[in-house]
Design an enzyme around this catalytic site. Structure first.
Site, PDB file in Angstrom:
ATOM      1  CD  GLU A 117     -35.949  99.161 -54.829  1.00  0.00           C
ATOM      2  OE1 GLU A 117     -34.979  98.573 -55.337  1.00  0.00           O
ATOM      3  OE2 GLU A 117     -35.903  99.713 -53.723  1.00  0.00           O
ATOM      4  CB  CYS A 133     -33.709  92.856 -61.768  1.00  0.00           C
ATOM      5  SG  CYS A 133     -33.548  92.228 -60.094  1.00  0.00           S
ATOM      6  CB  CYS A 185     -37.539  90.282 -48.110  1.00  0.00           C
ATOM      7  SG  CYS A 185     -36.804  88.628 -48.191  1.00  0.00           S
ATOM      8  CB  CYS A 228     -29.913  88.327 -46.103  1.00  0.00           C
ATOM      9  SG  CYS A 228     -30.547  86.778 -46.780  1.00  0.00           S
ATOM     10  CB  CYS A 242     -30.297  91.930 -48.049  1.00  0.00           C
ATOM     11  SG  CYS A 242     -31.484  92.253 -49.364  1.00  0.00           S
ATOM     12  CD  GLU A 278     -36.430  83.021 -51.388  1.00  0.00           C
ATOM     13  OE1 GLU A 278     -35.337  83.623 -51.373  1.00  0.00           O
ATOM     14  OE2 GLU A 278     -36.658  82.075 -52.161  1.00  0.00           O
ATOM     15  CB  SER A 285     -32.187  84.788 -57.234  1.00  0.00           C
ATOM     16  OG  SER A 285     -31.207  84.801 -56.231  1.00  0.00           O
ATOM     17  CB  SER A 345     -28.515  83.895 -52.291  1.00  0.00           C
ATOM     18  OG  SER A 345     -29.181  84.575 -53.323  1.00  0.00           O
ATOM     19  CG  HIS A 369     -24.589  85.324 -50.058  1.00  0.00           C
ATOM     20  ND1 HIS A 369     -24.119  85.767 -51.267  1.00  0.00           N
ATOM     21  CD2 HIS A 369     -25.902  85.676 -50.040  1.00  0.00           C
ATOM     22  CE1 HIS A 369     -25.099  86.350 -51.952  1.00  0.00           C
ATOM     23  NE2 HIS A 369     -26.184  86.297 -51.232  1.00  0.00           N
ATOM     24  CG  ASN A 405     -24.399  97.327 -54.298  1.00  0.00           C
ATOM     25  OD1 ASN A 405     -24.055  98.496 -54.459  1.00  0.00           O
ATOM     26  ND2 ASN A 405     -24.767  96.530 -55.275  1.00  0.00           N
ATOM     27  CB  CYS A 431     -30.737  94.453 -52.860  1.00  0.00           C
ATOM     28  SG  CYS A 431     -29.585  93.613 -53.882  1.00  0.00           S
TER      29      CYS A 431
HETATM   30  N1  SAH Z   1     -34.456  86.405 -52.075  1.00  0.00           N
HETATM   31  C1  SAH Z   1     -33.736  85.997 -53.243  1.00  0.00           C
HETATM   32  C2  SAH Z   1     -33.693  87.009 -54.371  1.00  0.00           C
HETATM   33  C3  SAH Z   1     -33.436  88.466 -54.056  1.00  0.00           C
HETATM   34  S1  SAH Z   1     -31.846  89.078 -53.684  1.00  0.00           S
HETATM   35  C4  SAH Z   1     -32.342  85.581 -52.870  1.00  0.00           C
HETATM   36  O1  SAH Z   1     -31.951  85.756 -51.727  1.00  0.00           O
HETATM   37  O2  SAH Z   1     -31.639  85.030 -53.707  1.00  0.00           O
HETATM   38  C5  SAH Z   1     -30.821  88.990 -55.098  1.00  0.00           C
HETATM   39  C6  SAH Z   1     -29.359  88.778 -54.720  1.00  0.00           C
HETATM   40  O3  SAH Z   1     -28.736  89.970 -54.198  1.00  0.00           O
HETATM   41  C7  SAH Z   1     -29.176  87.718 -53.645  1.00  0.00           C
HETATM   42  O4  SAH Z   1     -28.120  86.882 -53.999  1.00  0.00           O
HETATM   43  C8  SAH Z   1     -28.836  88.559 -52.439  1.00  0.00           C
HETATM   44  O5  SAH Z   1     -28.197  87.806 -51.459  1.00  0.00           O
HETATM   45  C9  SAH Z   1     -27.972  89.622 -53.041  1.00  0.00           C
HETATM   46  N2  SAH Z   1     -27.753  90.800 -52.206  1.00  0.00           N
HETATM   47  C10 SAH Z   1     -28.560  91.315 -51.263  1.00  0.00           C
HETATM   48  N3  SAH Z   1     -27.979  92.396 -50.684  1.00  0.00           N
HETATM   49  C11 SAH Z   1     -26.786  92.570 -51.280  1.00  0.00           C
HETATM   50  C12 SAH Z   1     -25.734  93.512 -51.127  1.00  0.00           C
HETATM   51  N4  SAH Z   1     -25.798  94.476 -50.233  1.00  0.00           N
HETATM   52  N5  SAH Z   1     -24.646  93.372 -51.920  1.00  0.00           N
HETATM   53  C13 SAH Z   1     -24.580  92.397 -52.849  1.00  0.00           C
HETATM   54  N6  SAH Z   1     -25.547  91.473 -53.040  1.00  0.00           N
HETATM   55  C14 SAH Z   1     -26.640  91.553 -52.260  1.00  0.00           C
END
Ligand code: SAH
Length: 343
Positions: A90, A103, A110, A114, A117, A158, A189, A212, A214, A288, A329
């Site tokens: 995507e 983006c 991946c 997480c 995600c 990642e 990121s 990230s 969190h 999200n 994502c």
């Molecule tokens: N792997 C990298 C980049 C991809 S994700 C990383 O983890 O940073 C881009 C961002 O979207 C990250 O901060 C990730 O944690 C966040 N993300 C993933 N799923 C999400 C969701 N359901 N709601 C909000 N942010 C989310």
């Protein structure tokens, strides 16, 4: 076969030297490739024999549009590209007042796991090559007709788990004879791969590193981000401080607000303590909702932001774009895989 678009201009120069060709061929071919041509026959200033010689030894990557969705709300466009081996990735194009931002994805899937995600649910299939990273920018621009001025490596995958290819991509996209996108217009990121952050710091690039975060405490972070069990949040903050000392670049921390998990005031206080001595910026993201995930969006985004600000930490709430098109994502790729019965 050689993936010719993954080569830098100086690698191309060596390549043509090896073929007994003059050095200026590198510039010619590099320029064509970065304009998005799909075959050597389109390179009209090369002789026909040279074009067929190249076609015998090299291939030019060119993804095709598997799906395209345009948001009626804000014009955000989401592409699902099909790669030469049938895998899908995507790319999202967002139109901001400061310019159009793409983006891009860094891997097919991946492996970071997480919990909130969608990109990681089916694991990692493979890394993307430099050409495939670049194609996302090139072909998004060509298909949409919108010039791209900013790039964020925040799509599927990642980036620091695909370090060499990502670094090569940065060199390609930054090239004055290619798209010429400045490092200051690029964000990368990471979920917190500490050795990758240190390796990136050594390169002293002017890009923006987004981490990230969190959760600022190990217990919560390990629960939602398995990477924390390998590189725990204390090591992560230490790496961020080192990164800032080495590059002088302010780090941006992403923080997806999850109801009852990471939205407590004590966590805002902990963030403020950990960022002392470093100009950080916290980007609060309304979570999200992903159907497969038990996590719900926090109702305390505003309160958490105020708490951080009162402690001297700059915090913004990310405006959500493309809410009507599965723009976040890995959701579109996942939908496609489920519909095709791959999951
Ligand atoms: N792997 C990298 C980049 C991809 S994700 C990383 O983890 O940073 C881009 C961002 O979207 C990250 O901060 C990730 O944690 C966040 N993300 C993933 N799923 C999400 C969701 N359901 N709601 C909000 N942010 C989310």
């Amino acid at each position: 076969m050689t993936d010719i678009k993954s080569m830098t201009e100086s690698q191309l120069a060596d390549f043509f030297k090896g073929m007994g060709q003059p050095a200026f061929r590198a510039r010619q071919v590099f320029t064509w490739l970065h304009r998005g041509v799909c075959s050597f026959d389109e390179m009209t200033d090369l002789s026909k024999p040279l074009r067929s010689q190249l076609a015998e030894t090299c291939f030019i990557t060119a993804p095709t549009v598997a799906r395209k969705q345009t948001s009626r709300l804000d014009g955000t466009i989401k592409y699902l590209w099909e790669l030469s081996d049938g895998n899908c990735i995507e790319t999202v194009l967002m139109q901001y007042h400061h310019g159009n931002t793409v983006c891009i994805s860094s891997q097919v899937g991946c492996r970071m796991g997480c919990a909130f995600c969608a990109s990681t649910i089916a694991g990692k299939v493979r890394d993307l090559r430099p050409s495939e990273l670049l194609d996302q920018v090139l072909f998004t621009q060509l298909d949409s007709g919108l010039p791209v001025s900013n790039i964020v490596l925040m799509g599927i995958g990642e980036p620091l788990d695909n370090m060499d290819n990502v670094l090569r991509f940065l060199e390609l996209v930054n090239s004055p004879h290619g798209l010429n996108i400045g490092m200051r217009h690029i964000s990368l990121s990471t979920c917190g791969v500490v050795p990758g952050i240190d390796a990136l710091a050594e390169k002293q690039l002017q890009l923006t590193l987004s981490v990230s975060l969190h959760a600022p405490d190990s217990e919560t972070r390990s629960r939602i981000m398995p990477v924390n069990r390998a590189y725990d949040v204390e090591e992560l903050f230490a790496a961020c401080h080192r990164y800032f000392r080495k590059t002088g670049r302010r780090i941006s921390f992403e923080y997806a607000m999850i109801d009852g998990v990471n939205d407590h005031d004590w966590q805002a206080e902990l963030i403020a303590r950990k960022l002392k001595g470093m100009p950080g910026h916290v980007n609060l993201i309304p979570l999200n909702e992903v159907v497969e995930s038990p996590y719900k969006p926090s109702k305390r985004v505003g309160a958490f932001q105020q708490k951080l600000e009162s402690l001297g930490v700059t915090a913004t709430v990310r405006r959500s774009l493309g809410g009507d098109i599965d723009a976040s994502c890995g959701q579109l790729r996942r939908k496609e895989m489920m519909e095709k019965g791959h999951l």
